[in-house]
Design a protein around this motif. Structure first.
Motif, PDB file in Angstrom:
ATOM      1  N   GLY A 152      10.133 -29.047 -28.847  1.00 12.69           N
ATOM      2  CA  GLY A 152      11.427 -28.443 -29.122  1.00 12.69           C
ATOM      3  C   GLY A 152      11.741 -27.206 -28.295  1.00 12.69           C
ATOM      4  N   ARG A 155      15.164 -27.321 -23.040  1.00 18.10           N
ATOM      5  CA  ARG A 155      16.596 -27.601 -23.139  1.00 18.10           C
ATOM      6  C   ARG A 155      16.964 -28.580 -22.034  1.00 18.10           C
ATOM      7  NH1 ARG A 155      15.695 -25.979 -26.885  1.00 18.10           N
ATOM      8  NH2 ARG A 155      15.878 -23.985 -27.926  1.00 18.10           N
ATOM      9  N   GLN A 181      16.017 -30.026 -26.998  1.00 20.69           N
ATOM     10  CA  GLN A 181      17.379 -29.747 -27.447  1.00 20.69           C
ATOM     11  C   GLN A 181      18.368 -30.023 -26.306  1.00 20.69           C
ATOM     12  OE1 GLN A 181      18.846 -28.590 -30.492  1.00 20.69           O
ATOM     13  NE2 GLN A 181      20.585 -29.253 -29.247  1.00 20.69           N
ATOM     14  N   ASP A 182      19.394 -30.837 -26.588  1.00 18.74           N
ATOM     15  CA  ASP A 182      20.368 -31.113 -25.526  1.00 18.74           C
ATOM     16  C   ASP A 182      21.453 -30.047 -25.509  1.00 18.74           C
ATOM     17  OD1 ASP A 182      23.036 -33.162 -26.703  1.00 18.74           O
ATOM     18  OD2 ASP A 182      21.637 -32.040 -27.956  1.00 18.74           O
ATOM     19  N   VAL A 183      22.001 -29.802 -24.316  1.00 15.62           N
ATOM     20  CA  VAL A 183      23.151 -28.912 -24.155  1.00 15.62           C
ATOM     21  C   VAL A 183      24.211 -29.689 -23.373  1.00 15.62           C
ATOM     22  CG1 VAL A 183      23.977 -26.692 -23.304  1.00 15.62           C
ATOM     23  CG2 VAL A 183      21.606 -26.926 -24.047  1.00 15.62           C
ATOM     24  N   PRO A 184      25.264 -30.142 -24.058  1.00 18.60           N
ATOM     25  CA  PRO A 184      26.285 -30.935 -23.362  1.00 18.60           C
ATOM     26  C   PRO A 184      27.206 -30.058 -22.515  1.00 18.60           C
ATOM     27  CG  PRO A 184      26.409 -31.220 -25.763  1.00 18.60           C
ATOM     28  CD  PRO A 184      25.541 -30.043 -25.492  1.00 18.60           C
ATOM     29  N   PHE A 185      27.556 -30.539 -21.332  1.00 18.30           N
ATOM     30  CA  PHE A 185      28.555 -29.877 -20.498  1.00 18.30           C
ATOM     31  C   PHE A 185      29.713 -30.858 -20.293  1.00 18.30           C
ATOM     32  CE2 PHE A 185      24.812 -27.416 -19.863  1.00 18.30           C
ATOM     33  CZ  PHE A 185      25.273 -26.127 -19.669  1.00 18.30           C
ATOM     34  N   ARG A 192      25.681 -30.451 -13.162  1.00 17.77           N
ATOM     35  CA  ARG A 192      24.877 -30.177 -11.975  1.00 17.77           C
ATOM     36  C   ARG A 192      24.787 -28.678 -11.718  1.00 17.77           C
ATOM     37  NH1 ARG A 192      26.796 -33.137  -6.699  1.00 17.77           N
ATOM     38  NH2 ARG A 192      28.659 -31.912  -7.079  1.00 17.77           N
ATOM     39  N   ILE A 196      21.470 -26.290 -11.497  1.00 13.48           N
ATOM     40  CA  ILE A 196      21.144 -25.449 -10.343  1.00 13.48           C
ATOM     41  C   ILE A 196      20.982 -23.997 -10.788  1.00 13.48           C
ATOM     42  CG2 ILE A 196      21.956 -24.591  -8.102  1.00 13.48           C
ATOM     43  CD1 ILE A 196      23.531 -27.225  -7.821  1.00 13.48           C
ATOM     44  N   GLY A 197      21.856 -23.561 -11.687  1.00 12.97           N
ATOM     45  CA  GLY A 197      21.801 -22.190 -12.186  1.00 12.97           C
ATOM     46  C   GLY A 197      20.736 -21.998 -13.249  1.00 12.97           C
ATOM     47  N   GLN A 199      20.372 -23.102 -16.265  1.00 14.01           N
ATOM     48  CA  GLN A 199      20.794 -22.888 -17.647  1.00 14.01           C
ATOM     49  C   GLN A 199      20.046 -23.838 -18.582  1.00 14.01           C
ATOM     50  OE1 GLN A 199      22.738 -20.366 -18.069  1.00 14.01           O
ATOM     51  NE2 GLN A 199      23.468 -20.091 -15.971  1.00 14.01           N
TER      52      GLN A 199
END
Lengths: 319, 504
Positions: A152, A155, A181-185, A192, A196-197, A199
């Motif tokens: 867990g 990300r 844990q997913d982080v949707p964009f 992308r 790259i950043g 996050q």
């Protein structure tokens, strides 16, 4: 007496309609064909449609006009084509995987396998596991080990819940018994950039998104049994022996239900020729994608198999 | 400085110059026509560009985008109809100016300010494209949320007399923004089982409804009350000419707007409309004559117009180097690059440097071209339009509003939304609710919610993520400080008012 005339009139009408259809199919196409893309201009599916439109020159005698109808995960455009006249002048090109999944997860009457006639598949969008170039993860195994060491803690980024990148990622996690844990964009570009950043620790995004970003990103594996036809440097989960869920997105052209069989066959033949043109491949090469042709029946079989594969994952999504 | 040889080669290419002039003209026309937006025009013209050279195609579309953003101000000033979403803030003062017979003056201020802002944005782009891209990458969800939070403060500055009604308007905007798909879970919210609502409420129909139809309804009501409606003030030479003395106070607002717009352009996806509103709010807060704003202050045209055009240049940086389109126009431009086989990304400046700088050069020339056409043509257009009697003009506006709402997404449902929004706008006007606060919070709420929840997913639910990241923290402090400042100002005013009462 009266009834008899009515019946014969009706029969005559049916006969007329039948001949009209036959002759109508024979001289198809005689006006421009609208190809509805249920996504924004500039996206992956849109690029396929525009490449078809450009390469259709000389094969179809009429222009193919790309019409963008974005919204509701592709269902907006699909809804407009379901209700369109089945005369061969309105068709839809969509990202098959995303379309299938949105019909399974959303409240809609559209069935991806039954609501349309399958014309042909002209391309393929594949998802893949990527990390930032500066990430410590050098291989898929590194990701799995890190996730297992501290459940867990990781990300991962994707382009929206319920899309095929998300479901592909879920399949990878579930089949390897790991959690993250997913982080949707919103869409592929922002996903992308987020990766790259740094996050997120890893992400699932279209393998073609690597093209031009080789110095910023590292693709660890493409979500398939075999390597992608264009992005050949990226190993496949299958060859690495790592379990995954076979979710990809064939780019398929659909026609409204009830479009005359001759018209569907003629369009299928035209698409076969168009996707074999070198010009078509060239237009797509810069986007990291390419032609992948299947006839309508095979495309339908592919999507049916995918539906079975995705069902348990969708189940976990909706509950 | 790669830009100078690029400028030279563009200037010496007659065909390219022709394309720029044509694009500037087309952009202005579509921008000024409510219902035609620059992005719709670009989408329509896209197939034509397949057969042009890449530079030609890109320059053509890029300049249309720029002049379209400017053209929107023409409709905003003359009809109180935003020709594009970017020009909604321009109406607030532009339309009262037109009603006072100063349409030409307002349009000239809009033109000069657009040119200033646009050029500022482009200079920034040329000088710092790599730097801008690096900043854009550093801004993750927490930073973006903090910026949204700071932007929300703008609402405080457009709140008029009644704080309660202003806050209620903002809340309503947030509620309306919640309709549609949940930005994180993709589940439907407040859609009441309607498929159309699952797409959310569109900004264009909402804005046209609230601003335009609301205004038309209000006018109709006025007419019924006062028979023998007086015609709008005849425009006079004085109303159409602009003197340096008049523009001078606008200059600081134009420059500030340019900076605000350029800053927002760096953030992918915020867009021109927000830039214009933030610049307007900030301008009003700092204005020497805030009581004039909203009643026809020239500065109130300069601030948003400079800002919405300044977005154009810097938003190209994340597009070209990261492949993130900041707007619909950006998304289509991205498609053009790819269709012409140019791989957008960090390598673009290695592989196609010359092309990119030539494109920037075309953009700069395009700004000057639309500036000249606008400055000298606007007065003529204003004269023509103002000759139309109101009983013809309002039905016309009514019709264009319908076309505009329909054509944005080709949806009849949007027309319904617009009509409904029209009634809401009319009622809000009637009862002194704050329309600007409503629209601004509608625009900001979506992005703020998405980035807030993304941040919490990243941090496993801990709010500390906003404090641990320096950029995010800086913006949060900035926003909180501005709010405190605003509250203090309001309390002071009240004290003074009460003191005044005590003396009486």
């Amino acid at each position: 007496m009266k009834r008899r005339t009515l019946i014969s009139a009706a029969l005559a009408g049916i006969a007329l309609a039948a001949t009209a259809t036959a002759s109508f199919a024979a001289d198809w196409p005689k006006r421009p064909i609208n190809l509805v893309v249920p996504y924004k201009a500039g996206g992956g599916t849109d690029a396929y449609a525009r490449a078809i439109s450009a390469a259709a020159d000389g094969i179809l005698d009429v222009p193919v006009v790309v019409v963008n109808k974005p919204g509701s995960g592709g269902l907006n455009g699909a809804n407009s084509v379901v209700g369109a006249r089945p005369d061969g002048y309105t068709m839809m090109m969509t990202s098959g995987g995303s379309f299938l999944l949105s019909t399974m997860t959303r409240d809609t009457d559209i069935d991806a396998l039954d609501s349309f006639e399958f014309v042909a598949q002209v391309g393929q969008l594949q998802t893949s596991l990527m990390v930032s170039k500066s990430s410590p993860f050098q291989s898929v195994q590194d990701v799995i080990d890190a996730a297992k060491a501290d459940p867990g803690s990781l990300r991962w980024a994707h382009s929206g819940r319920g899309g095929f990148h998300h479901v592909g990622g879920l399949g990878f996690l579930a089949n390897n018994g790991i959690e993250a844990q997913d982080v949707p964009f919103k869409g592929g570009g922002p996903t992308r950039a987020a990766l790259i950043g740094e996050q997120a620790d890893f992400g699932f995004l279209g393998v073609q998104q690597l093209a031009g970003f080789e110095d910023q990103l590292r693709a660890l594996a493409v979500n398939g049994q075999e390597r992608d036809g264009i992005m050949t440097d990226v190993p496949a989960f299958g060859e690495l022996g790592i379990p995954f869920a076979a979710v990809s997105s064939p780019v398929i052209v659909f026609a409204p239900k009830g479009t005359p069989a001759e018209v569907v066959a003629a369009m299928e033949a035209a698409l076969a020729q168009i996707s074999a043109k070198p010009e078509f491949a060239e237009l797509l090469a810069s986007r990291g994608t390419g032609p992948v042709y299947q006839n309508g029946a095979d495309a339908k079989a592919t999507l049916s198999a995918m539906k079975e594969d995705a069902a348990p994952l969708v189940e976990s999504l909706t509950n | 400085m790669e830009i100078f040889p690029a400028l030279l080669s563009v200037i010496t290419d007659p065909m390219l110059l022709f394309a720029i002039v044509l694009a500037a003209t087309v952009g202005m026309i579509v921008g000024a026509t409510p219902g035609l937006t620059a992005s719709a025009a670009i989408a329509m013209l896209l197939p034509i560009t397949f057969y042009m050279s890449p530079l030609f195609a890109l320059a053509f579309l890029y300049v249309i985008g720029k002049s379209g953003r400017y053209g929107g101000s023409i409709a905003a000033i003359l009809f109180n109809t935003p020709g594009t979403a970017a020009s909604a803030a321009t109406q607030i003062d532009g339309y009262p100016l037109a009603r006072a017979g100063k349409a030409g003056k307002a349009m000239k201020v809009a033109t000069i300010s657009s040119v200033i802002g646009d050029l500022m944005g482009d200079v920034l782009l040329v000088v710092g494209v790599g730097f801008i891209a690096a900043i854009a990458l550093k801004l993750g969800p927490p930073e973006t949320f903090a910026i949204y939070f700071a932007a929300f403060v703008v609402i405080g500055s457009v709140i008029g007399e009644s704080i309660v009604k202003g806050l209620a308007s903002a809340l309503l905007g947030i509620l309306v923004a919640m309709v549609g798909l949940d930005p994180i879970s993709s589940e439907e919210r407040y859609t009441f089982g309607s498929f159309d609502l699952s797409n959310g409420i569109g900004l264009v129909p909402l804005m046209i409804g609230v601003f335009v139809l609301g205004e038309v309804f209000a006018q109709l009501e006025e007419r019924r009350k006062a028979t023998g409606e007086t015609k709008e003030n005849e425009s006079s030479a004085d109303g159409n000419d602009l003197t340096w003395e008049e523009y001078k106070p606008c200059l600081p607002h134009a420059f500030r707007g340019g900076f605000i717009g350029a800053g927002i352009g760096v953030l992918p996806g915020l867009g021109s409309a927000i830039a214009a509103f933030i610049s307007y709010g900030e301008g009003k807060r700092r204005a020497k004559n805030p009581e004039q704003w909203g009643k026809g202050a020239l500065e109130g045209v300069a601030a948003p117009e400079a800002a919405n055009n300044a977005v154009s240049g810097p938003s190209m940086a994340p597009l070209l180097t990261l492949g993130i389109p900041g707007s619909t126009i950006g998304a289509i431009l991205l498609g053009v690059f790819l269709i012409h086989g140019i791989q957008v990304g960090p390598t673009l400046f290695l592989t196609d440097k010359e092309l990119v700088y030539k494109l920037f050069a075309c953009g700069m020339l395009g700004i000057l071209v639309y500036g000249l056409i606008g400055y000298f043509g606007a007065t003529q257009v204003a004269r023509l339009i103002l000759k139309i009697p109101t009983n013809v003009l309002y039905p016309l506006i009514f019709m264009t509003a319908f076309v505009a709402a329909y054509s944005a997404r080709g949806s009849m449902f949007d027309v319904t939304v617009m009509t409904f929004a029209g009634f809401v706008g009319w009622l809000m006007r009637k009862h002194d609710f704050n329309i600007a606060a409503f629209v601004i919070s509608f625009v900001l709420a979506k992005g703020a919610e998405e980035t807030f929840r993304q941040s919490l997913l990243m941090s496993d639910g801990g709010a500390l993520i906003f404090v641990e990241r320096p950029i995010a923290l800086a913006f949060l402090i900035l926003g909180a400080g501005a709010i405190a400042f605003r509250i203090r100002g309001i309390l002071k005013e009240r004290k003074l008012a009460q003191g005044g009462l005590g003396d009486a």
